[in-house]
Motif scaffolding. Structure first.
Motif, PDB file in Angstrom:
ATOM      1  N   HIS A  88     -23.232   7.597  53.110  1.00  0.00           N
ATOM      2  CA  HIS A  88     -21.910   7.237  53.619  1.00  0.00           C
ATOM      3  C   HIS A  88     -20.941   7.567  52.498  1.00  0.00           C
ATOM      4  O   HIS A  88     -21.095   7.070  51.372  1.00  0.00           O
ATOM      5  CB  HIS A  88     -21.823   5.756  53.970  1.00  0.00           C
ATOM      6  CG  HIS A  88     -22.667   5.388  55.142  1.00  0.00           C
ATOM      7  ND1 HIS A  88     -22.913   4.095  55.486  1.00  0.00           N
ATOM      8  CD2 HIS A  88     -23.311   6.145  56.059  1.00  0.00           C
ATOM      9  CE1 HIS A  88     -23.682   4.055  56.565  1.00  0.00           C
ATOM     10  NE2 HIS A  88     -23.937   5.298  56.927  1.00  0.00           N
ATOM     11  N   ALA A  89     -19.954   8.423  52.807  1.00  0.00           N
ATOM     12  CA  ALA A  89     -19.026   8.882  51.777  1.00  0.00           C
ATOM     13  C   ALA A  89     -17.592   8.796  52.276  1.00  0.00           C
ATOM     14  O   ALA A  89     -17.313   9.026  53.456  1.00  0.00           O
ATOM     15  CB  ALA A  89     -19.354  10.307  51.364  1.00  0.00           C
ATOM     16  N   ARG A  90     -16.705   8.493  51.349  1.00  0.00           N
ATOM     17  CA  ARG A  90     -15.269   8.495  51.632  1.00  0.00           C
ATOM     18  C   ARG A  90     -14.781   9.925  51.459  1.00  0.00           C
ATOM     19  O   ARG A  90     -14.981  10.534  50.414  1.00  0.00           O
ATOM     20  CB  ARG A  90     -14.535   7.576  50.669  1.00  0.00           C
ATOM     21  CG  ARG A  90     -13.045   7.519  50.919  1.00  0.00           C
ATOM     22  CD  ARG A  90     -12.361   6.625  49.873  1.00  0.00           C
ATOM     23  NE  ARG A  90     -10.983   6.416  50.186  1.00  0.00           N
ATOM     24  CZ  ARG A  90      -9.991   7.250  49.859  1.00  0.00           C
ATOM     25  NH1 ARG A  90     -10.252   8.354  49.202  1.00  0.00           N
ATOM     26  NH2 ARG A  90      -8.751   6.972  50.185  1.00  0.00           N
ATOM     27  N   PHE A  91     -14.161  10.457  52.505  1.00  0.00           N
ATOM     28  CA  PHE A  91     -13.643  11.816  52.483  1.00  0.00           C
ATOM     29  C   PHE A  91     -12.140  11.789  52.257  1.00  0.00           C
ATOM     30  O   PHE A  91     -11.433  10.914  52.769  1.00  0.00           O
ATOM     31  CB  PHE A  91     -13.938  12.528  53.807  1.00  0.00           C
ATOM     32  CG  PHE A  91     -15.307  13.135  53.886  1.00  0.00           C
ATOM     33  CD1 PHE A  91     -15.466  14.496  54.024  1.00  0.00           C
ATOM     34  CD2 PHE A  91     -16.440  12.342  53.816  1.00  0.00           C
ATOM     35  CE1 PHE A  91     -16.721  15.066  54.086  1.00  0.00           C
ATOM     36  CE2 PHE A  91     -17.703  12.893  53.887  1.00  0.00           C
ATOM     37  CZ  PHE A  91     -17.848  14.265  54.020  1.00  0.00           C
ATOM     38  N   ASP A  92     -11.668  12.769  51.506  1.00  0.00           N
ATOM     39  CA  ASP A  92     -10.237  12.953  51.309  1.00  0.00           C
ATOM     40  C   ASP A  92      -9.979  14.445  51.176  1.00  0.00           C
ATOM     41  O   ASP A  92     -10.914  15.240  51.058  1.00  0.00           O
ATOM     42  CB  ASP A  92      -9.759  12.199  50.061  1.00  0.00           C
ATOM     43  CG  ASP A  92      -8.263  11.918  50.099  1.00  0.00           C
ATOM     44  OD1 ASP A  92      -7.586  12.304  51.085  1.00  0.00           O
ATOM     45  OD2 ASP A  92      -7.755  11.327  49.135  1.00  0.00           O
ATOM     46  N   GLY A  93      -8.737  14.830  51.234  1.00  0.00           N
ATOM     47  CA  GLY A  93      -8.367  16.237  51.121  1.00  0.00           C
ATOM     48  C   GLY A  93      -6.990  16.462  51.707  1.00  0.00           C
ATOM     49  O   GLY A  93      -6.266  15.515  52.026  1.00  0.00           O
ATOM     50  N   THR A  94      -6.638  17.725  51.880  1.00  0.00           N
ATOM     51  CA  THR A  94      -5.321  18.089  52.389  1.00  0.00           C
ATOM     52  C   THR A  94      -5.356  18.413  53.877  1.00  0.00           C
ATOM     53  O   THR A  94      -4.411  18.991  54.401  1.00  0.00           O
ATOM     54  CB  THR A  94      -4.747  19.277  51.598  1.00  0.00           C
ATOM     55  OG1 THR A  94      -5.659  20.383  51.675  1.00  0.00           O
ATOM     56  CG2 THR A  94      -4.514  18.900  50.142  1.00  0.00           C
ATOM     57  N   TYR A  95      -6.424  18.043  54.568  1.00  0.00           N
ATOM     58  CA  TYR A  95      -6.545  18.267  56.007  1.00  0.00           C
ATOM     59  C   TYR A  95      -5.616  17.317  56.768  1.00  0.00           C
ATOM     60  O   TYR A  95      -5.118  16.334  56.229  1.00  0.00           O
ATOM     61  CB  TYR A  95      -7.998  18.082  56.469  1.00  0.00           C
ATOM     62  CG  TYR A  95      -8.612  16.773  56.046  1.00  0.00           C
ATOM     63  CD1 TYR A  95      -8.441  15.617  56.796  1.00  0.00           C
ATOM     64  CD2 TYR A  95      -9.361  16.684  54.879  1.00  0.00           C
ATOM     65  CE1 TYR A  95      -8.991  14.413  56.403  1.00  0.00           C
ATOM     66  CE2 TYR A  95      -9.918  15.487  54.476  1.00  0.00           C
ATOM     67  CZ  TYR A  95      -9.728  14.354  55.236  1.00  0.00           C
ATOM     68  OH  TYR A  95     -10.270  13.161  54.833  1.00  0.00           O
ATOM     69  N   ASP A  96      -5.385  17.629  58.049  1.00  0.00           N
ATOM     70  CA  ASP A  96      -4.533  16.795  58.909  1.00  0.00           C
ATOM     71  C   ASP A  96      -5.225  15.457  59.143  1.00  0.00           C
ATOM     72  O   ASP A  96      -6.318  15.396  59.707  1.00  0.00           O
ATOM     73  CB  ASP A  96      -4.291  17.508  60.237  1.00  0.00           C
ATOM     74  CG  ASP A  96      -3.394  16.729  61.186  1.00  0.00           C
ATOM     75  OD1 ASP A  96      -2.852  15.672  60.792  1.00  0.00           O
ATOM     76  OD2 ASP A  96      -3.234  17.187  62.325  1.00  0.00           O
ATOM     77  N   LYS A  97      -4.605  14.383  58.715  1.00  0.00           N
ATOM     78  CA  LYS A  97      -5.204  13.048  58.808  1.00  0.00           C
ATOM     79  C   LYS A  97      -4.669  12.247  59.991  1.00  0.00           C
ATOM     80  O   LYS A  97      -4.971  11.062  60.126  1.00  0.00           O
ATOM     81  CB  LYS A  97      -4.980  12.296  57.504  1.00  0.00           C
ATOM     82  CG  LYS A  97      -5.685  12.969  56.341  1.00  0.00           C
ATOM     83  CD  LYS A  97      -5.434  12.262  55.035  1.00  0.00           C
ATOM     84  CE  LYS A  97      -6.231  12.959  53.957  1.00  0.00           C
ATOM     85  NZ  LYS A  97      -5.516  13.241  52.781  1.00  0.00           N
ATOM     86  N   THR A  98      -3.918  12.908  60.874  1.00  0.00           N
ATOM     87  CA  THR A  98      -3.355  12.237  62.044  1.00  0.00           C
ATOM     88  C   THR A  98      -4.463  11.594  62.869  1.00  0.00           C
ATOM     89  O   THR A  98      -5.421  12.254  63.270  1.00  0.00           O
ATOM     90  CB  THR A  98      -2.581  13.240  62.927  1.00  0.00           C
ATOM     91  OG1 THR A  98      -1.589  13.885  62.130  1.00  0.00           O
ATOM     92  CG2 THR A  98      -1.938  12.543  64.107  1.00  0.00           C
ATOM     93  N   GLY A  99      -4.348  10.302  63.106  1.00  0.00           N
ATOM     94  CA  GLY A  99      -5.302   9.579  63.934  1.00  0.00           C
ATOM     95  C   GLY A  99      -6.597   9.192  63.244  1.00  0.00           C
ATOM     96  O   GLY A  99      -7.456   8.567  63.860  1.00  0.00           O
TER      97      GLY A  99
END
Length: 122
Positions: free
Chosen positions: A81-92
C-alpha cells in the motif's frame, strides 16, 4: 499468515519504487521480466514495449512518486500500500491517494503487477 515487510521489501520491489521516485525509466523497466503483465485501472499491458509506453506516459510524464505505507508477503506474493503523488490530474481523487500494488515475483523480477484503488481502508 501474512508477514509484515514494510521495512524489508524484496530488493526488486525496493528498486522498482526507488526508480519511480528517481524518475528513472530504465531502472524501472529493469525490474520487470520481459513478458511481465501490468494492470492499472483495469487495463492490461503485457511485455516490455507495452509497459514502457504506459510508464513513460502515465508514470514518468506525470512525475509520479510512491511512499510505502504498508507491505506484506503472502506466500511469496507481495502487497504494497503506497501513497501516490505527482503532477497528474487529481480531480475527484482522495488526498492522500493510497493505492494497492500486488506484485508477483520470479527470479528476482516482477512478472505481474496489479495496481488498484481499493475502497476499503488501508
Amino acid at each position: 499468515m501474512p508477514t509484515d515487510i514494510t521495512h524489508n521489501l524484496p530488493p526488486v520491489i525496493a528498486a522498482h519504487i526507488a526508480a519511480c521516485n528517481a524518475h528513472d525509466v530504465e531502472a524501472w523497466m529493469a525490474t520487470f521480466a520481459p513478458d511481465a503483465l501490468l494492470n492499472d485501472i483495469r487495463r492490461e499491458f503485457i511485455g516490455t514495449e507495452a509497459i514502457r509506453a504506459f510508464g513513460e506516459k502515465e508514470i514518468f510524464a506525470d512525475n509520479v512518486t510512491m511512499a510505502v505505507h504498508r507491505a506484506w508477503d503472502r506466500y511469496g506474493d507481495v502487497t504494497v500500500h503506497a501513497r501516490f503523488d505527482g503532477t497528474y490530474d487529481k480531480t475527484g481523487l482522495p488526498d492522500p491517494l493510497i493505492l494497492s500494488l500486488y506484485f508477483s515475483l520470479r527470479d528476482s523480477r516482477i512478472t505481474q503487477l496489479i495496481i488498484i484503488h481499493n475502497k476499503t481502508e488501508v
